[in-house]
Scaffold this motif. Structure first.
Motif, short mmCIF file in Angstrom:
data_model
loop_
_atom_site.label_atom_id
_atom_site.label_comp_id
_atom_site.label_asym_id
_atom_site.label_seq_id
_atom_site.Cartn_x
_atom_site.Cartn_y
_atom_site.Cartn_z
N ILE A 22 103.96 96.91 -20.11
CA ILE A 22 104.27 96.07 -21.27
C ILE A 22 105.44 96.66 -22.06
O ILE A 22 106.36 95.95 -22.47
N HIS A 23 105.41 97.98 -22.28
CA HIS A 23 106.49 98.60 -23.07
C HIS A 23 107.84 98.34 -22.40
O HIS A 23 108.82 98.01 -23.06
N ARG A 24 107.89 98.51 -21.07
CA ARG A 24 109.17 98.32 -20.37
C ARG A 24 109.58 96.84 -20.36
O ARG A 24 110.73 96.50 -20.64
N SER A 25 108.63 95.98 -20.07
CA SER A 25 109.02 94.58 -19.90
C SER A 25 109.46 93.95 -21.23
O SER A 25 110.40 93.15 -21.26
N PHE A 26 108.82 94.35 -22.33
CA PHE A 26 109.22 93.77 -23.62
C PHE A 26 110.59 94.32 -24.05
O PHE A 26 111.37 93.61 -24.69
N MET A 27 110.87 95.56 -23.71
CA MET A 27 112.20 96.11 -24.02
C MET A 27 113.25 95.41 -23.15
O MET A 27 114.36 95.13 -23.62
N LYS A 28 112.90 95.13 -21.92
CA LYS A 28 113.85 94.45 -21.02
C LYS A 28 114.15 93.03 -21.51
O LYS A 28 115.21 92.48 -21.23
N SER A 29 113.22 92.44 -22.26
CA SER A 29 113.45 91.09 -22.78
C SER A 29 114.65 91.05 -23.72
O SER A 29 115.20 89.99 -23.99
N MET A 30 115.05 92.22 -24.23
CA MET A 30 116.21 92.29 -25.14
C MET A 30 117.46 92.72 -24.39
O MET A 30 118.47 93.05 -25.01
N GLY A 31 117.38 92.72 -23.05
CA GLY A 31 118.57 93.01 -22.26
C GLY A 31 118.70 94.45 -21.82
O GLY A 31 119.65 94.81 -21.13
N HIS A 32 117.76 95.29 -22.22
CA HIS A 32 117.84 96.70 -21.79
C HIS A 32 117.40 96.82 -20.34
O HIS A 32 116.47 96.13 -19.91
N ASP A 33 118.04 97.73 -19.60
CA ASP A 33 117.62 97.97 -18.20
C ASP A 33 116.98 99.35 -18.09
O ASP A 33 116.85 100.08 -19.08
N ASP A 34 116.58 99.69 -16.85
CA ASP A 34 115.87 100.95 -16.65
C ASP A 34 116.72 102.15 -17.07
O ASP A 34 116.20 103.16 -17.55
N ASP A 35 118.04 102.00 -16.91
CA ASP A 35 118.93 103.09 -17.32
C ASP A 35 118.81 103.34 -18.83
O ASP A 35 118.67 104.48 -19.28
N ASP A 36 118.83 102.25 -19.61
CA ASP A 36 118.68 102.38 -21.07
C ASP A 36 117.35 103.05 -21.42
O ASP A 36 117.28 103.88 -22.34
N LEU A 37 116.30 102.67 -20.70
CA LEU A 37 114.97 103.18 -21.05
C LEU A 37 114.81 104.65 -20.70
O LEU A 37 113.87 105.31 -21.17
N GLY A 38 115.70 105.17 -19.87
CA GLY A 38 115.63 106.58 -19.51
C GLY A 38 116.39 107.49 -20.46
O GLY A 38 116.38 108.71 -20.31
N ARG A 39 117.08 106.90 -21.43
CA ARG A 39 117.90 107.69 -22.37
C ARG A 39 117.15 107.92 -23.68
O ARG A 39 116.21 107.20 -23.99
N PRO A 40 117.62 108.90 -24.47
CA PRO A 40 117.01 109.08 -25.80
C PRO A 40 117.10 107.79 -26.61
O PRO A 40 118.16 107.15 -26.67
N LEU A 41 115.99 107.40 -27.19
CA LEU A 41 115.94 106.16 -27.98
C LEU A 41 116.18 106.53 -29.45
O LEU A 41 115.38 107.23 -30.07
N ILE A 42 117.31 106.06 -29.97
CA ILE A 42 117.74 106.44 -31.32
C ILE A 42 117.57 105.25 -32.26
O ILE A 42 118.22 104.21 -32.10
N GLY A 43 116.70 105.41 -33.24
CA GLY A 43 116.53 104.37 -34.24
C GLY A 43 117.64 104.45 -35.29
O GLY A 43 118.05 105.55 -35.69
N ILE A 44 118.11 103.30 -35.70
CA ILE A 44 119.05 103.25 -36.83
C ILE A 44 118.36 102.46 -37.93
O ILE A 44 118.13 101.25 -37.82
N CYS A 45 117.98 103.19 -38.95
CA CYS A 45 117.19 102.62 -40.05
C CYS A 45 118.17 101.96 -41.02
O CYS A 45 118.89 102.65 -41.75
N ASN A 46 118.26 100.65 -40.98
CA ASN A 46 119.32 99.93 -41.70
C ASN A 46 118.78 99.28 -42.96
O ASN A 46 117.91 98.40 -42.90
#
Ligand code: FES
Length: 573
Positions: A22-46
């Motif tokens: 579920i975590h992967r598939s919902f992230m992929k719904s926003m256009g992210h691929d497996d490469d993106d999911l393997g990188r550090p995930l950086i939040g930008i608190c806007n």
């Protein structure tokens, strides 16, 4: 803390079974691929909001951070947190600072982030972001939005909102007609960015640099200067490095870092609001910052920066003079230069390339503007737990003063009576405002620089001693005693003052005394009743039940301290 074997995002996306699916598939719904999911995930608190003029450019700033994160091999994800537009919130943005800090902490804590860039700027947003980040203790960098350009009307340079107050006083005194007043209104706030004098926003964003939580130069680059976009991009690159190094706020926000912050505050002639915000941030690291430390450090730190409301210039000139790194470098003999910063370098290393002071906007230690910083802490029977005065912004002849109290019991009472032609008032009187502290305000509003009575303004009076448990805008000035603790709404001695009492102020002697004998004060105390609570439900009720007094930073009692994220379970389905 033990070394994490996997980053948080890595664990989150690689959970076994349906959770990871579920975590992967919902992230992929926003256009992210497996490469993106393997990188550090950086939040930008806007904290962008169309009800926060100071943050109107944050969408563009956020894009610059994202570019930097991508350049360094991370995956940026923007998320919103509460935005506190100083001039749009009622009764005061201070009521909501802790709410914003909770929002920041909980969103960092609850989402699968490896690090976070905090976009903040306007008065309460920077302390709120730092409080939340200190408690969450995930790698974090603060990027502020920068100051506005100077206001300009003809050849006059204007500052928001120091000149808002000065011009309004001139208008009330009949020295400025309506058309001229409106003309200034059109010319004073010319761009995106926070107020450009050394008010609370400029102060807190400068302190973020010396605390080590922002990149060098962050505070002074004007909001609309392209160098701010490049700094935001650099912060995006750097946060990925911070994640790799697992360098967290707990390694940066040390007792020595807070002493550095108080030293810079003194050298800047910064806002009295920092005396509330710094203890609140320190409290999130379980550190005490007693008021006496502010007094001690201010007394030994020369005033180096010539900015309004104390001095002549504004943040734009500070930027052209090299910005906060120049001040920090000059102050190094008085600082703990070995403190770690988000650059990965020590504070001293991080400002090594800064130029020398220009001698005008930024003075040298050898030729300061004043031998002492601008703040003093007063105690006495009127303020047993302390009160604060920015004496650098006060009238020297009023720093030792004895006068007759003229008491207003609320902001409404003040508004109703201050301009009454029948008001019995003289220039030597002391204006006292009750019930404007953390509980009584509620939210400790910035009403401490009480307006002077119109009839005295017309006589040419420009300053009087004023005493309250409120705060004062960092852009304001005058002989104004603030943050009286304990506050009147919970029965502090300020509640017992009545018209005609004699009050004695002695700033050099650090005392504030009500010249009424103890027996009479006890009689008044027995008759005193607290004001009705401002709220009976909702967030306001939570606030009233848990807010600390000013010397503790007005945080909520249940928010002190921190709980490192890595000791907690990841979310599971
Ligand atoms: Fe945002 Fe002044 S209104 S800093």
């Amino acid at each position: 803390m033990s070394e994490p074997t996997q980053r948080r995002a890595e664990r989150f996306f690689n959970e076994p079974g349906v959770a990871g699916f579920i975590h992967r598939s919902f992230m992929k719904s926003m256009g992210h691929d497996d490469d993106d999911l393997g990188r550090p995930l950086i939040g930008i608190c806007n904290t962008f909001s169309e009800l926060n003029n100071c943050h109107q450019h944050f969408r563009e700033l956020c894009e610059a951070v994202k570019r930097g994160v991508l350049q360094a091999g991370g995956t940026p994800v923007e998320f919103p947190t509460i935005s506190l537009g100083e001039n749009f919130l009622s009764p005061t943005s201070m009521l909501h600072r802790n709410l914003a800090a909770m929002d920041t902490e909980e969103m960092i804590r609850s989402q699968p982030l490896d690090g976070v860039v905090l976009l903040a700027s306007c008065d309460k947003t920077t302390p709120a972001a730092l409080m939340g980040a200190a408690s969450a203790d995930l790698p974090a960098i603060l990027v502020s939005g920068g100051p506005m350009l100077n206001g300009r009307q003809g050849d006059q340079v204007l500052g928001a909102c120091t000149d808002c107050r000065r011009l309004t006083a001139e208008h009330r005194a009949g020295r400025l007609d309506d058309a001229a007043y409106r003309g200034y209104e059109d010319a004073i706030v010319r761009s995106a960015g926070h107020c450009m004098v050394m008010g609370t926003a400029s102060t807190m964003n400068a302190l973020a640099e010396v605390l080590g939580m922002a990149l060098p130069g962050n505070a002074a680059i004007p909001a609309v200067d392209s160098r701010r976009l490049r700094l935001a991009q650099a912060a995006g690159r750097r946060i990925v490095g911070l994640v790799a190094e697992d360098l967290r706020p707990s390694a940066i926000l040390t007792p020595q870092a807070f002493e550095n912050a108080i030293t810079l505050l003194s050298a800047l002639g910064g806002s009295t609001n920092a005396v509330v915000h710094l203890p609140a941030i320190a409290g999130r690291r379980d550190l005490d910052l007693p008021l006496r430390l502010f007094d001690e450090i201010s007394a030994r730190t020369p005033l180096l920066v010539d900015l309004k409301p104390v001095g002549r210039y504004q943040m734009e000139e500070l930027f052209y003079a090299g910005g906060v790194p120049v001040v920090i470098k000059e102050l190094l003999p008085l600082l703990h230069g070995d403190q770690l910063t988000v650059t990965g370098q020590t504070l001293a290393e991080s400002v090594a390339d800064a130029p020398a002071p220009d001698g005008s906007v930024i003075r040298t230690l050898a030729e300061p503007l004043d031998a002492h910083g601008g703040l003093a802490v007063l105690t006495g029977n009127l303020a047993p737990d302390g009160a604060v005065i920015k004496h650098a912004a006060a009238s020297p002849e009023l720093l030792r003063h004895r006068g007759r109290a003229r008491v207003f019991t609320s902001v409404g009472d003040l508004r109703d009576r201050i301009d009454d032609p029948e008001l019995d008032i003289e220039a030597t009187d002391i204006l006292v405002l009750q019930n404007t502290g953390p509980v009584g305000g509620p939210g400790m509003p910035e009403v401490g620089n009480l307006p002077l009575p119109a009839k005295l303004l017309r006589q040419g009076v420009r300053d009087m001693v004023r005493i309250s448990d409120a705060r004062m805008s960092g852009t304001a000035f005058g002989t104004v005693i603030l943050h009286v603790a304990p506050e009147s709404a919970i029965g502090g001695p300020l509640a017992l003052v009545v018209d005609g009492d004699q009050i004695e102020l002695d700033v050099p002697g650090r005392s504030l005394r009500l010249l009424v004998d103890d027996a009479e004060l006890e009689r008044r105390r027995a008759a005193w009743r607290p004001p009705a609570p401002a709220y009976r439900r909702g967030y306001g009720s939570l606030y009233l039940s848990h807010v600390d007094q000013a010397p503790l930073g007005c945080d909520f009692d249940f928010l002190h301290g921190h709980s490192p994220i890595d000791t907690e379970d990841q979310p599971k389905f």
